[in-house]
Design an enzyme around this catalytic site. Structure first.
Site, PDB file in Angstrom:
ATOM      1  N   SER A   1      -5.296  -2.318   0.656  1.00 26.73           N
ATOM      2  CA  SER A   1      -5.240  -1.046  -0.084  1.00 26.73           C
ATOM      3  C   SER A   1      -4.868   0.144   0.801  1.00 26.73           C
ATOM      4  O   SER A   1      -4.609   1.236   0.296  1.00 26.73           O
ATOM      5  CB  SER A   1      -6.583  -0.768  -0.777  1.00 26.73           C
ATOM      6  OG  SER A   1      -7.618  -0.737   0.175  1.00 26.73           O
ATOM      7  N   GLY A   2      -4.884  -0.034   2.125  1.00 25.51           N
ATOM      8  CA  GLY A   2      -4.474   1.055   3.030  1.00 25.51           C
ATOM      9  C   GLY A   2      -5.616   1.644   3.842  1.00 25.51           C
ATOM     10  O   GLY A   2      -5.496   2.749   4.374  1.00 25.51           O
ATOM     11  N   LYS A   3      -6.705   0.915   3.968  1.00 26.67           N
ATOM     12  CA  LYS A   3      -7.863   1.426   4.711  1.00 26.67           C
ATOM     13  C   LYS A   3      -7.515   1.702   6.175  1.00 26.67           C
ATOM     14  O   LYS A   3      -7.923   2.707   6.753  1.00 26.67           O
ATOM     15  CB  LYS A   3      -9.035   0.435   4.623  1.00 26.67           C
ATOM     16  CG  LYS A   3      -9.554   0.249   3.201  1.00 26.67           C
ATOM     17  CD  LYS A   3     -10.686  -0.738   3.113  1.00 26.67           C
ATOM     18  CE  LYS A   3     -10.304  -2.161   3.388  1.00 26.67           C
ATOM     19  NZ  LYS A   3      -9.370  -2.756   2.437  1.00 26.67           N
ATOM     20  N   THR A   4      -6.736   0.793   6.770  1.00 19.80           N
ATOM     21  CA  THR A   4      -6.399   0.937   8.190  1.00 19.80           C
ATOM     22  C   THR A   4      -5.621   2.225   8.454  1.00 19.80           C
ATOM     23  O   THR A   4      -5.861   2.904   9.453  1.00 19.80           O
ATOM     24  CB  THR A   4      -5.591  -0.297   8.661  1.00 19.80           C
ATOM     25  OG1 THR A   4      -6.323  -1.453   8.234  1.00 19.80           O
ATOM     26  CG2 THR A   4      -5.419  -0.338  10.154  1.00 19.80           C
ATOM     27  N   THR A   5      -4.693   2.571   7.558  1.00 19.90           N
ATOM     28  CA  THR A   5      -3.905   3.803   7.741  1.00 19.90           C
ATOM     29  C   THR A   5      -4.823   5.018   7.740  1.00 19.90           C
ATOM     30  O   THR A   5      -4.692   5.914   8.576  1.00 19.90           O
ATOM     31  CB  THR A   5      -2.876   3.941   6.581  1.00 19.90           C
ATOM     32  OG1 THR A   5      -2.160   2.736   6.488  1.00 19.90           O
ATOM     33  CG2 THR A   5      -1.930   5.099   6.803  1.00 19.90           C
TER      34      THR A   5
ATOM     35  N   GLU B   1     -15.269   0.896   8.053  1.00 14.55           N
ATOM     36  CA  GLU B   1     -14.391   0.186   7.123  1.00 14.55           C
ATOM     37  C   GLU B   1     -15.255  -0.769   6.307  1.00 14.55           C
ATOM     38  O   GLU B   1     -15.899  -1.653   6.863  1.00 14.55           O
ATOM     39  CB  GLU B   1     -13.341  -0.609   7.907  1.00 14.55           C
ATOM     40  CG  GLU B   1     -12.338  -1.279   7.012  1.00 14.55           C
ATOM     41  CD  GLU B   1     -11.259  -2.009   7.801  1.00 14.55           C
ATOM     42  OE1 GLU B   1     -11.455  -2.223   9.013  1.00 14.55           O
ATOM     43  OE2 GLU B   1     -10.240  -2.365   7.195  1.00 14.55           O
TER      44      GLU B   1
ATOM     45  N   GLY C   1     -11.982  -0.318  -0.639  1.00 15.56           N
ATOM     46  CA  GLY C   1     -10.753  -0.592  -1.402  1.00 15.56           C
ATOM     47  C   GLY C   1     -10.363  -2.047  -1.223  1.00 15.56           C
ATOM     48  O   GLY C   1     -10.838  -2.730  -0.302  1.00 15.56           O
ATOM     49  N   ASN C   2      -9.467  -2.485  -2.093  1.00 18.78           N
ATOM     50  CA  ASN C   2      -9.023  -3.894  -2.104  1.00 18.78           C
ATOM     51  C   ASN C   2      -8.414  -4.325  -0.758  1.00 18.78           C
ATOM     52  O   ASN C   2      -8.121  -3.472   0.094  1.00 18.78           O
ATOM     53  CB  ASN C   2      -7.960  -4.033  -3.203  1.00 18.78           C
ATOM     54  CG  ASN C   2      -7.922  -5.423  -3.813  1.00 18.78           C
ATOM     55  OD1 ASN C   2      -8.411  -6.379  -3.216  1.00 18.78           O
ATOM     56  ND2 ASN C   2      -7.345  -5.516  -4.989  1.00 18.78           N
ATOM     57  N   ILE C   3      -8.190  -5.595  -0.593  1.00 24.68           N
ATOM     58  CA  ILE C   3      -7.470  -6.106   0.581  1.00 24.68           C
ATOM     59  C   ILE C   3      -6.057  -5.502   0.521  1.00 24.68           C
ATOM     60  O   ILE C   3      -5.412  -5.560  -0.529  1.00 24.68           O
ATOM     61  CB  ILE C   3      -7.361  -7.650   0.555  1.00 24.68           C
ATOM     62  CG1 ILE C   3      -8.727  -8.299   0.390  1.00 24.68           C
ATOM     63  CG2 ILE C   3      -6.661  -8.179   1.807  1.00 24.68           C
ATOM     64  CD1 ILE C   3      -8.676  -9.817   0.121  1.00 24.68           C
TER      65      ILE C   3
HETATM   66  P1  DGT Z   1      -6.313  -2.575   4.604  1.00 29.88           P
HETATM   67  O1  DGT Z   1      -6.107  -1.739   5.805  1.00 29.88           O
HETATM   68  O2  DGT Z   1      -6.763  -1.793   3.404  1.00 29.88           O
HETATM   69  O3  DGT Z   1      -5.137  -3.440   4.324  1.00 29.88           O
HETATM   70  O4  DGT Z   1      -7.576  -3.479   4.915  1.00 29.88           O
HETATM   71  P2  DGT Z   1      -7.603  -4.986   5.308  1.00 29.88           P
HETATM   72  O5  DGT Z   1      -6.998  -5.792   4.216  1.00 29.88           O
HETATM   73  O6  DGT Z   1      -7.082  -5.174   6.683  1.00 29.88           O
HETATM   74  O7  DGT Z   1      -9.165  -5.241   5.368  1.00 29.88           O
HETATM   75  P3  DGT Z   1     -10.075  -5.928   4.289  1.00 29.88           P
HETATM   76  O8  DGT Z   1     -11.469  -5.544   4.565  1.00 29.88           O
HETATM   77  O9  DGT Z   1      -9.621  -5.611   2.918  1.00 29.88           O
HETATM   78  O10 DGT Z   1      -9.906  -7.455   4.529  1.00 29.88           O
HETATM   79  C1  DGT Z   1      -9.693  -8.133   5.739  1.00 29.88           C
HETATM   80  C2  DGT Z   1      -9.810  -9.616   5.446  1.00 29.88           C
HETATM   81  O11 DGT Z   1     -11.180  -9.988   5.365  1.00 29.88           O
HETATM   82  C3  DGT Z   1      -9.210 -10.003   4.094  1.00 29.88           C
HETATM   83  O12 DGT Z   1      -8.585 -11.253   4.239  1.00 29.88           O
HETATM   84  C4  DGT Z   1     -10.382 -10.090   3.161  1.00 29.88           C
HETATM   85  C5  DGT Z   1     -11.503 -10.457   4.060  1.00 29.88           C
HETATM   86  N1  DGT Z   1     -12.792  -9.859   3.707  1.00 29.88           N
HETATM   87  C6  DGT Z   1     -13.196  -8.616   3.995  1.00 29.88           C
HETATM   88  N2  DGT Z   1     -14.470  -8.411   3.623  1.00 29.88           N
HETATM   89  C7  DGT Z   1     -14.883  -9.574   3.082  1.00 29.88           C
HETATM   90  C8  DGT Z   1     -16.103 -10.040   2.500  1.00 29.88           C
HETATM   91  O13 DGT Z   1     -17.120  -9.370   2.447  1.00 29.88           O
HETATM   92  N3  DGT Z   1     -16.078 -11.303   2.030  1.00 29.88           N
HETATM   93  C9  DGT Z   1     -14.975 -12.097   2.087  1.00 29.88           C
HETATM   94  N4  DGT Z   1     -15.032 -13.297   1.590  1.00 29.88           N
HETATM   95  N5  DGT Z   1     -13.852 -11.714   2.654  1.00 29.88           N
HETATM   96  C10 DGT Z   1     -13.799 -10.487   3.135  1.00 29.88           C
END
Ligand code: DGT
Length: 229
Positions: free
Chosen positions: A31-35, A103, A27-29
């Site tokens: 989106s609630g994955k941590t919950t 995740e 899911g998007n940044i």
């Molecule tokens: P959540 O719980 O759904 O709010 O999840 P987040 O936002 O803590 O986790 P995530 O994976 O969406 O993103 C964490 C940070 O890492 C966010 O600033 C985007 C970045 N990120 C995650 N995966 C990638 C990737 O493959 N490439 C790039 N450029 N950034 C990434």
């Protein structure tokens, strides 16, 4: 005959054991994955492995996530290449519980983030070509297997509200356009089938507030884990 029967029973039990299952939460940044992961972390049959964001914040003493958001064009290739490496390690980590929940995956790193960087001109064509070869080679060699993808489908506006509320210093500069674009990439990959989807997809509405999401997970966790039809 008795011995052969014993042997057959052992074999039968061995093969009737449920196979370890790998579930990726996508899911998007924001989106609630941590919950979702925090809920399933309490389940005795589940091992949760989170995305290595902390590692990305300290690569040999440098904050690569911050560098990425500060100068995306300069650092995107390095970031994506490190993301593949660190996510692949999570894919390959052995687990003892019946379910391993991770995740994101190398697949979303590539089909969503990398493709988006390329599309928006933040990664050059030649960098994309090298990354493409790297991704194809490593996924073929290592076969990162998934049994199920849980897709948290959350509107980009809700994601933005959550990102603002959690206030991670590196993410202060994330614009609405990036969340809209990443939403599109997830939809293209998981709903429209524009890229290969490595496992069946379960879509979960991620727009409800966090309390409601927790209640939903409590009610449906056996079903989500495939333990109840
Ligand atoms: P959540 O719980 O759904 O709010 O999840 P987040 O936002 O803590 O986790 P995530 O994976 O969406 O993103 C964490 C940070 O890492 C966010 O600033 C985007 C970045 N990120 C995650 N995966 C990638 C990737 O493959 N490439 C790039 N450029 N950034 C990434």
């Amino acid at each position: 005959l008795h011995e052969r029967y014993e042997e057959w029973l052992v074999k039968k039990n061995k093969f009737s054991l449920p196979a370890p299952v790998v579930v990726a939460v996508e899911g998007n940044i924001g989106s609630g994955k941590t919950t979702l992961l925090n809920h399933f972390r309490q389940h005795p049959d589940v091992e949760v492995l989170e995305e290595p964001v902390d590692k990305w914040k300290n690569v040999g003493g440098k904050n690569l996530l911050e560098l990425f958001y500060t100068d995306c064009q300069r650092w995107s290739y390095l970031f994506e290449s490190y993301a593949v490496l660190s996510l692949m390690k999570i894919h390959k980590k052995p687990h003892v519980t019946p379910v391993k929940m991770i995740e994101r995956s190398v697949y979303s790193g590539y089909f969503c983030f990398e493709h988006n960087l390329c599309k928006s001109g933040m990664m050059s064509k030649v960098e994309h070509s090298v990354h493409n070869e790297w991704f194809n080679w490593i996924t073929k060699q290592q076969q990162p297997h998934l049994d199920l993808i849980i897709y948290l489908k959350t509107s980009p506006e809700t994601c933005m509200e959550r990102i603002k509320a959690r206030n991670r210093s590196e993410e202060k500069t994330i614009p609405m356009e990036l969340l809209n674009a990443l939403h599109e990439r997830h939809e293209e990959w998981l709903i429209q089938g524009k890229f290969p989807v490595p496992a069946p997809v379960m879509v979960v509405d991620g727009n409800r507030d966090l309390e409601e999401m927790i209640t939903f997970y409590k009610k449906n966790d056996q079903y989500i884990l495939g333990m109840k039809q």
